[in-house]
Design a protein around this motif. Sequence first.
Motif, PDB file in Angstrom:
ATOM      1  N   ILE A 189       0.829  -1.202   0.000  1.00  0.00           N
ATOM      2  CA  ILE A 189       0.000   0.000   0.000  1.00  0.00           C
ATOM      3  C   ILE A 189       0.865   1.254   0.000  1.00  0.00           C
ATOM      4  N   CYS A 190       2.023   1.184   0.641  1.00  0.00           N
ATOM      5  CA  CYS A 190       2.989   2.271   0.565  1.00  0.00           C
ATOM      6  C   CYS A 190       4.376   1.696   0.828  1.00  0.00           C
ATOM      7  N   TYR A 191       5.384   2.446   0.400  1.00  0.00           N
ATOM      8  CA  TYR A 191       6.764   1.999   0.603  1.00  0.00           C
ATOM      9  C   TYR A 191       7.647   3.238   0.788  1.00  0.00           C
ATOM     10  N   PRO A 192       8.577   3.181   1.759  1.00  0.00           N
ATOM     11  CA  PRO A 192       8.800   2.123   2.745  1.00  0.00           C
ATOM     12  C   PRO A 192       7.931   2.329   3.975  1.00  0.00           C
ATOM     13  N   ALA A 193       8.047   1.410   4.914  1.00  0.00           N
ATOM     14  CA  ALA A 193       7.342   1.551   6.189  1.00  0.00           C
ATOM     15  C   ALA A 193       8.085   2.527   7.093  1.00  0.00           C
ATOM     16  N   MET A 194       7.335   3.164   7.972  1.00  0.00           N
ATOM     17  CA  MET A 194       7.943   4.009   8.999  1.00  0.00           C
ATOM     18  C   MET A 194       8.361   3.135  10.173  1.00  0.00           C
ATOM     19  N   GLU A 195       9.545   3.380  10.691  1.00  0.00           N
ATOM     20  CA  GLU A 195      10.077   2.563  11.781  1.00  0.00           C
ATOM     21  C   GLU A 195      10.656   3.468  12.868  1.00  0.00           C
ATOM     22  N   GLY A 196      10.907   2.864  14.024  1.00  0.00           N
ATOM     23  CA  GLY A 196      11.607   3.552  15.098  1.00  0.00           C
ATOM     24  C   GLY A 196      10.920   4.809  15.574  1.00  0.00           C
ATOM     25  N   GLU A 197      11.715   5.847  15.774  1.00  0.00           N
ATOM     26  CA  GLU A 197      11.197   7.100  16.301  1.00  0.00           C
ATOM     27  C   GLU A 197      10.198   7.750  15.357  1.00  0.00           C
ATOM     28  N   GLU A 198      10.440   7.631  14.058  1.00  0.00           N
ATOM     29  CA  GLU A 198       9.509   8.190  13.077  1.00  0.00           C
ATOM     30  C   GLU A 198       8.128   7.551  13.228  1.00  0.00           C
ATOM     31  N   TRP A 199       8.083   6.222  13.387  1.00  0.00           N
ATOM     32  CA  TRP A 199       6.804   5.520  13.577  1.00  0.00           C
ATOM     33  C   TRP A 199       6.128   5.979  14.869  1.00  0.00           C
ATOM     34  N   ARG A 200       6.885   6.143  15.944  1.00  0.00           N
ATOM     35  CA  ARG A 200       6.297   6.536  17.223  1.00  0.00           C
ATOM     36  C   ARG A 200       5.715   7.942  17.157  1.00  0.00           C
ATOM     37  N   ILE A 201       6.408   8.854  16.479  1.00  0.00           N
ATOM     38  CA  ILE A 201       5.948  10.238  16.428  1.00  0.00           C
ATOM     39  C   ILE A 201       4.766  10.397  15.483  1.00  0.00           C
ATOM     40  N   ILE A 202       4.872   9.849  14.287  1.00  0.00           N
ATOM     41  CA  ILE A 202       3.858  10.097  13.256  1.00  0.00           C
ATOM     42  C   ILE A 202       2.589   9.290  13.482  1.00  0.00           C
ATOM     43  N   THR A 203       2.700   8.021  13.879  1.00  0.00           N
ATOM     44  CA  THR A 203       1.495   7.203  14.084  1.00  0.00           C
ATOM     45  C   THR A 203       0.993   7.265  15.516  1.00  0.00           C
ATOM     46  N   GLY A 204       1.774   7.842  16.409  1.00  0.00           N
ATOM     47  CA  GLY A 204       1.392   7.829  17.814  1.00  0.00           C
ATOM     48  C   GLY A 204       1.575   6.455  18.435  1.00  0.00           C
ATOM     49  N   SER A 205       2.541   5.691  17.922  1.00  0.00           N
ATOM     50  CA  SER A 205       2.806   4.310  18.389  1.00  0.00           C
ATOM     51  C   SER A 205       1.595   3.407  18.149  1.00  0.00           C
ATOM     52  N   ASP A 206       0.967   3.556  16.992  1.00  0.00           N
ATOM     53  CA  ASP A 206      -0.213   2.767  16.631  1.00  0.00           C
ATOM     54  C   ASP A 206       0.139   1.277  16.600  1.00  0.00           C
ATOM     55  N   PRO A 207      -0.481   0.458  17.469  1.00  0.00           N
ATOM     56  CA  PRO A 207      -0.138  -0.968  17.508  1.00  0.00           C
ATOM     57  C   PRO A 207      -0.619  -1.735  16.282  1.00  0.00           C
ATOM     58  N   LYS A 208      -1.521  -1.163  15.507  1.00  0.00           N
ATOM     59  CA  LYS A 208      -1.986  -1.835  14.285  1.00  0.00           C
ATOM     60  C   LYS A 208      -1.118  -1.476  13.087  1.00  0.00           C
ATOM     61  N   ASN A 209      -0.578  -0.267  13.076  1.00  0.00           N
ATOM     62  CA  ASN A 209       0.274   0.173  11.973  1.00  0.00           C
ATOM     63  C   ASN A 209       1.750   0.065  12.334  1.00  0.00           C
ATOM     64  N   THR A 210       2.121  -1.060  12.895  1.00  0.00           N
ATOM     65  CA  THR A 210       3.536  -1.309  13.158  1.00  0.00           C
ATOM     66  C   THR A 210       4.269  -1.469  11.829  1.00  0.00           C
ATOM     67  N   PRO A 211       5.589  -1.351  11.821  1.00  0.00           N
ATOM     68  CA  PRO A 211       6.334  -1.417  10.557  1.00  0.00           C
ATOM     69  C   PRO A 211       6.024  -2.676   9.750  1.00  0.00           C
ATOM     70  N   TRP A 212       5.745  -2.475   8.471  1.00  0.00           N
ATOM     71  CA  TRP A 212       5.460  -3.519   7.490  1.00  0.00           C
ATOM     72  C   TRP A 212       4.162  -4.272   7.808  1.00  0.00           C
ATOM     73  N   SER A 213       3.221  -3.551   8.374  1.00  0.00           N
ATOM     74  CA  SER A 213       1.917  -4.135   8.679  1.00  0.00           C
ATOM     75  C   SER A 213       0.820  -3.129   8.355  1.00  0.00           C
ATOM     76  N   TYR A 214      -0.336  -3.636   7.978  1.00  0.00           N
ATOM     77  CA  TYR A 214      -1.541  -2.857   7.728  1.00  0.00           C
ATOM     78  C   TYR A 214      -1.238  -1.698   6.772  1.00  0.00           C
ATOM     79  N   HIS A 215      -1.516  -0.453   7.156  1.00  0.00           N
ATOM     80  CA  HIS A 215      -1.274   0.670   6.255  1.00  0.00           C
ATOM     81  C   HIS A 215       0.192   1.073   6.212  1.00  0.00           C
ATOM     82  N   ASN A 216       0.981   0.603   7.134  1.00  0.00           N
ATOM     83  CA  ASN A 216       2.383   0.994   7.224  1.00  0.00           C
ATOM     84  C   ASN A 216       3.267  -0.027   6.506  1.00  0.00           C
TER      85      ASN A 216
END
Length: 622
Positions: free
Chosen positions: A477-504
Amino acid sequence: MAASETVLRVPLASLSPSCYLASFFVNPTPILSLKPAGRKRRGLRCTNSHEVSRVSNNVARETMFHSPNWDLKGKKLVSTRCKCQKHDVEENFRSTLLPSDGLGSELKSDLDEMPLPVNGSLSSNGNVQSGGPKSIEDEAWDLLRQSIVYYCGSPIGTIAANDPNSTSVLNYDQVFIRDFIPSGIAFLLKGEYDIVRNFILYTLQLQSWEKTMDCHSPGQGLMPASFKVKTVPLDGDDSLTEEVLDPDFGEAAIGRVAPVDSGLWWIILLRAYGKCTGDLSVQERVDVQTGIKMILKLCLADGFDMFPTLLVTDGSCMIDRRMGIHGHPLEIQALFYSALVCAREMLTPEDGSADLIRALNNRLVALSFHIREYYWLDLKKINEIYRYQTEEYSYDAVNKFNIYPDQIPSWLVDFMPNRGGYLLGNLQPAHMDFRFFSLGNLWSIVSSLATNDQSHAILDFVEAKWAELVADMPFKICYPAMEGEEWRIITGSDPKNTPWSYHNGGAWPTLLWQLTVASIKMGRPEIAEKAVELAERRIAIDKWPEYYDTKRARFIGKQARLYQTWSIAGYLVAKLLLANPAAAKFLTSEEDSDLENAFSCMISANPRKTRGRKKAQQPFIV
């Protein structure tokens, strides 16, 4: 002004076992009442009542009837049709689904295997019917038909997922506007038109008509994200029941985000219905024309934004959770452009539409220029951004959005191939989203938002990066996935949109159909054939998951629903189009000469040179 609820009440006369409804109404003079509601939403109601006892849900759903035949003129019911025929229920159910043009034996043989509807769908357990080995395509058709939802006996959509083993339904038992699009296209390609016509007309009735001062009510012209058929006791009489279409405009959604894409998809499907069936009477109806105009007025309304793109919040489209796409995401812009093109084809010329059509044409030119000029990214453009000067204050600035070269992510430098490119995920002041978003890029090809050269370059990019974008299951659905600090800040640590899962960075099989339409349009169907062949190795064995996880899409998504309807429908549309590539034309749009000439004039003006105040009289503003 308080919101009101439109209520359709339909008394049932005594029903014999051999007599069923062929229409929405039994009474030739039905009642349309506007009933004040305690809720801030509108819903359609169909009363299933009896003089002595309640009519069972099964009887109501075994009925089959022609689509509603009313026009709204000042929100009044103009006409309805009623038929009550003494024929076998099962035979009439199947014959009603047969297309009026007599598409014959193959479709009828498929319908002969269909069970009768029970409790709103064709099967209560979601399992494939036994009776010998079936192909993947046959299994997919069985599952798609099992997902059909009925309202007062009429097929009006498909539920989001029909997983018999799921203990948490959430909202997957609802009919989503965006989710039904591949289902509707599959039925159109198969020659089963009634369900699509019904869907178009019923969802139109759920559109917000009233202007309100209450900020919690849907805006005028907004289409719902989804709706659900509910059977509830009739107010004040427990012996009567009614079926209710209960819409959700985002007030019950996770994050409470209004669905910007619903109305855009509705217009696209309406145009596809007319193109495929040749029946233009639906789009020419007064209520449908009014619905189109209301959506356009909502999208074209003046605001503070200086750009022709639509400004939306996070989570307002297929990516319906916080993923850092707020602003001007490509997916919304591609659907917006496509809806404008489709609406221009369908709008009937009249005095009251002149200003709207003029605004629509101006927006088409400005939007296409903006996306093609500023969203395009390839190796040459990356090098240009790398050398940008910043803090330019002038009309002839090269770096118009004040993009800082340090924004170029390290992964992109080596990831971009020498041949190929794609459209940015998002663009706004001092911000470029360099991620590749599949739906936005593929639909830019389908709608001709991208130029012919850009469209081929996007497919070149897909082929060059097949291992990353497709891997073991199409399509990221998109590339690449957000990981680490970027994932925590932008998704709010969304447990469903973890790296390489769901919309991430998850892989979504439903994107097969958009890939197929884009590939066929550009004369490169082998790309889609390769993707479909890859999907067929696993998708049926894995029970048609909603999405896949990991970089190579090797795992079924950790929270993915099985028997996801648009995964099934996306596969079927891809197969049907590859078998008959000419059918893709009713989904694609070609840029007409007027738009090409206007765009050429804007390019020849060379926007990177003098653009002072004396240019303000140009007919198109970017």
